[in-house]
Design a protein around this motif. Structure first.
Motif, PDB file in Angstrom:
ATOM      1  N   ILE A   1       0.860  -1.231   0.077  1.00 55.88           N
ATOM      2  CA  ILE A   1       0.076  -0.105  -0.185  1.00 55.88           C
ATOM      3  C   ILE A   1       0.965   1.240   0.119  1.00 55.88           C
ATOM      4  O   ILE A   1       2.032   1.348   0.207  1.00 55.88           O
ATOM      5  N   ALA A   2       0.305   2.304  -0.427  1.00 57.49           N
ATOM      6  CA  ALA A   2       0.975   3.651  -0.431  1.00 57.49           C
ATOM      7  C   ALA A   2      -0.023   4.511  -0.035  1.00 57.49           C
ATOM      8  O   ALA A   2      -1.411   4.452  -0.181  1.00 57.49           O
ATOM      9  N   LEU A   3       0.356   6.006   0.400  1.00 56.11           N
ATOM     10  CA  LEU A   3      -0.290   7.048   0.775  1.00 56.11           C
ATOM     11  C   LEU A   3       0.048   8.085  -0.197  1.00 56.11           C
ATOM     12  O   LEU A   3       1.292   8.572  -0.162  1.00 56.11           O
ATOM     13  N   ILE A   4      -1.016   8.687  -1.037  1.00 54.04           N
ATOM     14  CA  ILE A   4      -0.660   9.995  -1.921  1.00 54.04           C
ATOM     15  C   ILE A   4      -1.437  10.846  -1.505  1.00 54.04           C
ATOM     16  O   ILE A   4      -2.588  10.739  -1.239  1.00 54.04           O
ATOM     17  N   ARG A   5      -0.931  12.026  -1.903  1.00 50.68           N
ATOM     18  CA  ARG A   5      -1.748  13.331  -1.680  1.00 50.68           C
ATOM     19  C   ARG A   5      -2.455  13.943  -2.802  1.00 50.68           C
ATOM     20  O   ARG A   5      -3.525  14.403  -3.078  1.00 50.68           O
ATOM     21  N   SER A   6      -1.605  13.530  -3.965  1.00 53.80           N
ATOM     22  CA  SER A   6      -2.374  14.194  -5.481  1.00 53.80           C
ATOM     23  C   SER A   6      -1.656  13.273  -6.562  1.00 53.80           C
ATOM     24  O   SER A   6      -1.092  12.458  -6.501  1.00 53.80           O
ATOM     25  N   ALA A   7      -2.498  13.585  -7.719  1.00 55.87           N
ATOM     26  CA  ALA A   7      -2.323  12.640  -9.049  1.00 55.87           C
ATOM     27  C   ALA A   7      -0.785  13.076  -9.393  1.00 55.87           C
ATOM     28  O   ALA A   7      -0.405  12.150  -9.973  1.00 55.87           O
TER      29      ALA A   7
ATOM     30  N   ASP B   1      -6.765   2.770 -14.998  1.00 54.59           N
ATOM     31  CA  ASP B   1      -6.665   4.160 -15.657  1.00 54.59           C
ATOM     32  C   ASP B   1      -7.855   4.929 -14.972  1.00 54.59           C
ATOM     33  O   ASP B   1      -7.654   6.243 -15.438  1.00 54.59           O
ATOM     34  N   TYR B   2      -8.556   4.415 -14.304  1.00 49.02           N
ATOM     35  CA  TYR B   2      -9.628   5.476 -13.630  1.00 49.02           C
ATOM     36  C   TYR B   2      -8.982   6.093 -12.245  1.00 49.02           C
ATOM     37  O   TYR B   2      -9.580   6.758 -11.657  1.00 49.02           O
TER      38      TYR B   2
ATOM     39  N   ASP C   1     -11.938  17.325  -2.473  1.00 46.02           N
ATOM     40  CA  ASP C   1     -12.512  16.261  -1.351  1.00 46.02           C
ATOM     41  C   ASP C   1     -11.358  15.678  -0.434  1.00 46.02           C
ATOM     42  O   ASP C   1     -11.396  14.703  -0.342  1.00 46.02           O
ATOM     43  N   GLY C   2     -10.288  16.305  -0.525  1.00 49.93           N
ATOM     44  CA  GLY C   2      -8.953  15.773   0.076  1.00 49.93           C
ATOM     45  C   GLY C   2      -8.978  15.451   1.671  1.00 49.93           C
ATOM     46  O   GLY C   2      -8.023  15.416   2.203  1.00 49.93           O
TER      47      GLY C   2
ATOM     48  N   VAL D   1      -8.042  10.449  -8.135  1.00 53.82           N
ATOM     49  CA  VAL D   1      -7.034  10.972  -6.950  1.00 53.82           C
ATOM     50  C   VAL D   1      -7.098  12.796  -7.376  1.00 53.82           C
ATOM     51  O   VAL D   1      -7.122  13.367  -6.420  1.00 53.82           O
ATOM     52  N   ARG D   2      -7.147  12.965  -8.751  1.00 56.16           N
ATOM     53  CA  ARG D   2      -7.333  14.509  -8.934  1.00 56.16           C
ATOM     54  C   ARG D   2      -8.299  15.057  -8.572  1.00 56.16           C
ATOM     55  O   ARG D   2      -8.465  16.105  -7.861  1.00 56.16           O
ATOM     56  N   ARG D   3      -9.894  14.518  -8.642  1.00 56.62           N
ATOM     57  CA  ARG D   3     -10.851  15.178  -7.871  1.00 56.62           C
ATOM     58  C   ARG D   3     -10.775  15.130  -6.394  1.00 56.62           C
ATOM     59  O   ARG D   3     -10.866  16.045  -5.909  1.00 56.62           O
TER      60      ARG D   3
END
Length: 261
Positions: A217-223, A235-236, A248-249, A241-243
């Motif tokens: 697993i990983a934790l990401i903040r943005s695309a 692909d989705y 809604d972050g 992630v962008r939205r």
């Protein structure tokens, strides 16, 4: 009308507030398609014995109802049906119908996972989730059953046990191959707890001589941080992630590193 068999087009979010689910009849396979499907399936199982031909739902179509409504037509079949994707010229192929869960950490980052070698998409990064299964007996396929299925997928793939009623319907995605995914958001949890639950789940699976579905697993903040995750991505994932990051972050904390694997 959404082109359910579009292959190669871009994934998108559909901005759905109201979802209606309608069962429909499965398309009839020609004898040639059935023979080719069975041959491909046998090869896939030979290469990966973890594959099984259990019951599953696929998407027969998706149609707008006003600006924010969507009707999804679904069909009962088995996982063998997905082998038709690899049959050139097959016209009875239908895309997936799945649920995914956005699981935030309490600093606003979003959990993504890498599919293990025992799955149909080894090395692919995506949200926790999976294909829908037919409801039991005479039970309807409704939002309640989607909530329950999403909670089960989250638990099985990450070890995070969240009551179905605590999941919030977030949106619907359409993948580039026409697959439809219903997205839920889970309550935010501390990073340490997310990692602890996933590690415990993975250890329990390996103790039973099974590979966890998500081996990392990983934790990401943005695309913008998706390229830091080596390997293919669903692909989705990028538009979701962008939205999420744009609007809604959650409780983002300035200065916290973006990707944490």
């Amino acid at each position: 009308m959404i082109e359910e068999n579009a292959r190669g087009s871009g994934a998108e979010l559909l901005d759905v507030h109201r979802l209606r689910l309608v069962e429909t009849a499965a398309p009839r396979l020609t004898p040639g398609e059935r023979l080719a499907m069975d041959r491909v399936w046998d090869r896939l199982v030979g290469a990966n014995p973890h594959f099984f031909d259990g019951p599953v739902l696929v998407c027969a179509g998706a149609e707008r109802e006003g600006p924010y409504g969507l009707t999804v037509s679904w069909v009962r079949t088995t996982y063998r049906h997905f082998a038709l994707r690899r049959v050139p010229g097959a016209t009875s192929w239908l895309p997936s119908f799945f649920v995914s869960v956005l699981q935030p950490a309490d600093d606003g980052r979003l959990l993504v996972g890498r599919m293990s070698n025992s799955t149909a998409a080894p090395g692919r990064w995506q949200l926790p989730g999976g294909s829908l299964e037919p409801p039991d007996g005479d039970e309807p396929l409704d939002m309640g059953s989607l909530h329950r299925h999403a909670a089960r997928e989250l638990s099985e793939e990450t070890g995070i046990d969240t009551p179905p009623d605590d999941l919030t319907f977030w949106n619907v995605t359409r993948a580039g191959n026409g697959s439809i995914g219903v997205l839920f958001r889970a309550p935010a949890l501390p990073e340490a707890l997310l990692r602890e639950r996933h590690a415990a789940m993975a250890a329990a699976e390996r103790a039973e001589d099974r590979e966890p579905e998500l081996d990392r697993i990983a934790l990401i903040r943005s695309a913008a941080q998706l390229p830091d995750l080596a390997g293919p991505h669903a692909d989705y994932l990028e538009p979701i992630v962008r939205r999420y990051a744009e609007g809604d972050g959650g409780t983002a904390v300035p200065g916290v590193p973006g990707v944490s694997i």
